[in-house]
Design a protein around this motif. Structure first.
Motif, PDB file in Angstrom:
ATOM      1  N   SER B 146    -118.476  45.756 -23.461  1.00 49.91           N
ATOM      2  CA  SER B 146    -119.933  45.942 -23.561  1.00 49.91           C
ATOM      3  C   SER B 146    -120.619  44.692 -24.110  1.00 49.91           C
ATOM      4  O   SER B 146    -121.629  44.246 -23.565  1.00 49.91           O
ATOM      5  CB  SER B 146    -120.274  47.117 -24.480  1.00 49.91           C
ATOM      6  OG  SER B 146    -119.919  48.307 -23.856  1.00 49.91           O
ATOM      7  N   LEU B 176    -133.766  46.906 -21.713  1.00 43.50           N
ATOM      8  CA  LEU B 176    -133.219  48.261 -21.510  1.00 43.50           C
ATOM      9  C   LEU B 176    -132.184  48.324 -20.378  1.00 43.50           C
ATOM     10  O   LEU B 176    -131.097  48.890 -20.550  1.00 43.50           O
ATOM     11  CB  LEU B 176    -134.369  49.246 -21.236  1.00 43.50           C
ATOM     12  CG  LEU B 176    -133.966  50.713 -21.157  1.00 43.50           C
ATOM     13  CD1 LEU B 176    -133.428  51.219 -22.493  1.00 43.50           C
ATOM     14  CD2 LEU B 176    -135.147  51.590 -20.728  1.00 43.50           C
ATOM     15  N   ASP B 177    -132.503  47.728 -19.228  1.00 43.18           N
ATOM     16  CA  ASP B 177    -131.575  47.774 -18.084  1.00 43.18           C
ATOM     17  C   ASP B 177    -130.263  47.066 -18.414  1.00 43.18           C
ATOM     18  O   ASP B 177    -129.186  47.548 -18.068  1.00 43.18           O
ATOM     19  CB  ASP B 177    -132.215  47.126 -16.849  1.00 43.18           C
ATOM     20  CG  ASP B 177    -133.354  47.974 -16.305  1.00 43.18           C
ATOM     21  OD1 ASP B 177    -133.368  49.187 -16.599  1.00 43.18           O
ATOM     22  OD2 ASP B 177    -134.228  47.426 -15.619  1.00 43.18           O
ATOM     23  N   LYS B 180    -128.284  49.253 -20.780  1.00 46.02           N
ATOM     24  CA  LYS B 180    -127.665  50.394 -20.075  1.00 46.02           C
ATOM     25  C   LYS B 180    -126.426  49.938 -19.305  1.00 46.02           C
ATOM     26  O   LYS B 180    -125.386  50.595 -19.349  1.00 46.02           O
ATOM     27  CB  LYS B 180    -128.670  50.993 -19.080  1.00 46.02           C
ATOM     28  CG  LYS B 180    -129.670  51.938 -19.695  1.00 46.02           C
ATOM     29  CD  LYS B 180    -130.520  52.499 -18.557  1.00 46.02           C
ATOM     30  CE  LYS B 180    -131.693  53.291 -19.054  1.00 46.02           C
ATOM     31  NZ  LYS B 180    -132.606  53.632 -17.955  1.00 46.02           N
ATOM     32  N   ASN B 181    -126.551  48.809 -18.593  1.00 48.23           N
ATOM     33  CA  ASN B 181    -125.413  48.302 -17.817  1.00 48.23           C
ATOM     34  C   ASN B 181    -124.241  47.940 -18.714  1.00 48.23           C
ATOM     35  O   ASN B 181    -123.087  48.172 -18.353  1.00 48.23           O
ATOM     36  CB  ASN B 181    -125.833  47.068 -16.999  1.00 48.23           C
ATOM     37  CG  ASN B 181    -126.699  47.458 -15.816  1.00 48.23           C
ATOM     38  OD1 ASN B 181    -126.680  48.604 -15.385  1.00 48.23           O
ATOM     39  ND2 ASN B 181    -127.469  46.523 -15.309  1.00 48.23           N
ATOM     40  N   VAL B 183    -123.516  49.227 -21.718  1.00 43.90           N
ATOM     41  CA  VAL B 183    -122.899  50.453 -22.241  1.00 43.90           C
ATOM     42  C   VAL B 183    -122.066  51.110 -21.145  1.00 43.90           C
ATOM     43  O   VAL B 183    -120.934  51.550 -21.379  1.00 43.90           O
ATOM     44  CB  VAL B 183    -123.973  51.422 -22.793  1.00 43.90           C
ATOM     45  CG1 VAL B 183    -123.367  52.759 -23.168  1.00 43.90           C
ATOM     46  CG2 VAL B 183    -124.664  50.803 -24.009  1.00 43.90           C
ATOM     47  N   THR B 184    -122.619  51.157 -19.931  1.00 44.78           N
ATOM     48  CA  THR B 184    -121.893  51.771 -18.809  1.00 44.78           C
ATOM     49  C   THR B 184    -120.581  51.031 -18.560  1.00 44.78           C
ATOM     50  O   THR B 184    -119.532  51.656 -18.413  1.00 44.78           O
ATOM     51  CB  THR B 184    -122.767  51.727 -17.527  1.00 44.78           C
ATOM     52  OG1 THR B 184    -124.018  52.315 -17.835  1.00 44.78           O
ATOM     53  CG2 THR B 184    -122.111  52.484 -16.382  1.00 44.78           C
TER      54      THR B 184
END
Lengths: 223, 214
Positions: B146, B176-177, B180-181, B183-184
């Protein structure tokens, strides 16, 4: 009367460098003015705009917006009044409409009135983009179209001050003429205060700008 | 079949045959991994050998401070492993990451040993240390992936983030994007493991017990 923007004794050096880019730089901008800053590449023109919208921090001096030191205003709030359009226009991978309405997805702009579809279409025409549809991908536009869209997006936020960083440097002659025309209309029709930096030889046709040259780490008025 | 199987040193050394295969492959295909594999094998053996003795002592201790100290050493080691994998030099992420790891690992290990397993005292080393080890081991890779992704995307998409900032976004909205990427990317291995948990458990159980087949 308080000036819209006042820069006093500004000094700045890049991180890790001891040589100053600006040393005791001063600038006063009043509402409705069209400021043109010229200078060779690498003289710090873009950096000056980045300092005004707090993308960089100065080592000394102060920048006042409507009489308030910009460090006392949150960056997001400052940027809802002072809009900066970068040299290379950036779009998110979405439709033209989603890109234009992007600022309204941020909390600071939530209370601002979102423009309707008709209004957006009208504006596209005014920005020399009559053939661009709102539901097409913004990524497929040419760089000249993206630049006009980026300026339009900044304007939709209704900022008090627009900072345009070399808005025509990546454009062909035809697109550059359109962008210059838009800039002048922003000032004459929309009553926007503009600071534009450029290294090209641009002489506005419909406005009388205050022209400065950035040299020897400071600004010098030329007209 | 619940009896303990004693594995002799000879049997254990037999597992080295896989290392030998890796070494031969590296040699044939000129992968240049022979030295790393040899050092890695030696380190694994010596660390596990040493840990075996240390753990035998620690798992019997009645001193909670010793248990917590071991836990702390585990978190610090994990932090150093992450630091080795994440090639970021400019952003000071180490202290915030360490504090986040310490607090979240502690909370999770406490939750598992104190509430899920329900042991008393909660720091009982036979449960608390393995529970902590599992939490740290599983999340360490996720954190490294991450963080690596986060910093890489931040640099690659600097202009896009700045554009959003200039349109009034705060730093959370602007990134934000990317967040998110990141963390994913970190969670995908764990999610994949959860998706395949049935077949994996079956294969383990299949080896261990005949009763599973009934």
């Amino acid at each position: 009367m308080t000036s819209l923007l006042e820069i006093r004794n500004l000094s700045f050096a890049y991180e890790g460098s001891t040589s100053l880019v600006f040393d005791h730089l001063d600038l006063t901008v009043n509402e409705g003015e069209f400021i043109l800053i010229k200078g060779p590449s690498g003289s710090g023109k873009s950096t000056l705009l980045r300092l005004i919208c707090r993308l960089n921090q100065p080592q000394g001096g102060s920048i006042l917006f409507q009489g308030n030191d910009i460090t006392s205003i949150t960056p997001a709030k400052l940027r809802s009044f002072v809009s900066y359009v970068a040299q290379i226009p950036q779009m998110v991978d979405a439709t033209v409409e989603e890109n234009l309405l992007l600022p309204f997805t941020f909390a600071i702009n939530a209370a601002k009135t979102r423009p309707g579809t008709e209004e957006l279409r009208e504006m596209l025409s005014k920005f020399y983009l009559p053939d661009v549809s709102l539901d097409q991908s913004a990524m497929k536009l040419s760089i000249g179209q993206k630049q006009r869209l980026a300026i339009m997006r900044a304007l939709l936020q209704n900022p008090l001050l627009l900072l345009l960083d070399e808005p025509t440097s990546a454009l062909d002659q035809e697109s550059a003429v359109m962008v210059f025309s838009i800039m002048e209309k922003l000032n004459t029709e929309h009553r926007k205060t503009l600071i534009t930096v450029t290294h090209v030889d641009y002489k506005p046709e419909t406005v009388r700008p205050l022209t400065y040259t950035l040299a020897q780490r400071s600004l010098h008025i030329t007209s | 079949m619940n009896s303990i199987i004693n594995i002799s040193t000879g049997q254990l050394l037999l597992a080295l045959v896989f290392i030998l295969i890796a070494q031969i492959s590296s040699f044939i295909y000129h992968l240049g991994l022979n030295r790393d594999i040899a050092v890695g094998t030696l380190r694994t053996f010596s660390q596990l050998f040493l840990m075996g003795y240390v753990l035998t002592y620690i798992l019997k201790t009645t001193n909670p401070w010793l248990v917590l100290s071991v836990f702390m050493v585990m978190v610090v080691s994990a932090m150093f492993i992450i630091k080795g994998r994440v090639k970021e030099k400019q952003i000071p992420y180490i202290i915030p990451t360490f504090l986040t790891m310490l607090v979240s690992y502690m909370a999770t290990a406490l939750f598992v040993s104190g509430l899920v397993i329900g042991i008393t005292p909660w720091w009982e080393p036979r449960y608390f240390i393995p529970a902590g080890g599992m939490v740290i081991g599983n999340s360490m890779s996720a954190l490294a992936v991450s963080l690596e992704r986060l910093f890489k995307d931040m640099r690659q998409q600097k202009e896009l983030v700045e554009m959003k900032l200039c349109l009034g976004a705060d730093y959370r909205e602007a990134s934000l994007d990317i967040f998110k990427n990141a963390v994913t990317a970190g969670m995908i291995p764990s999610i994949n493991a959860m998706m395949g948990v049935g077949p994996c458990i079956y294969s383990r159980y299949d080896v261990r017990s005949d009763s599973c087949r009934n």
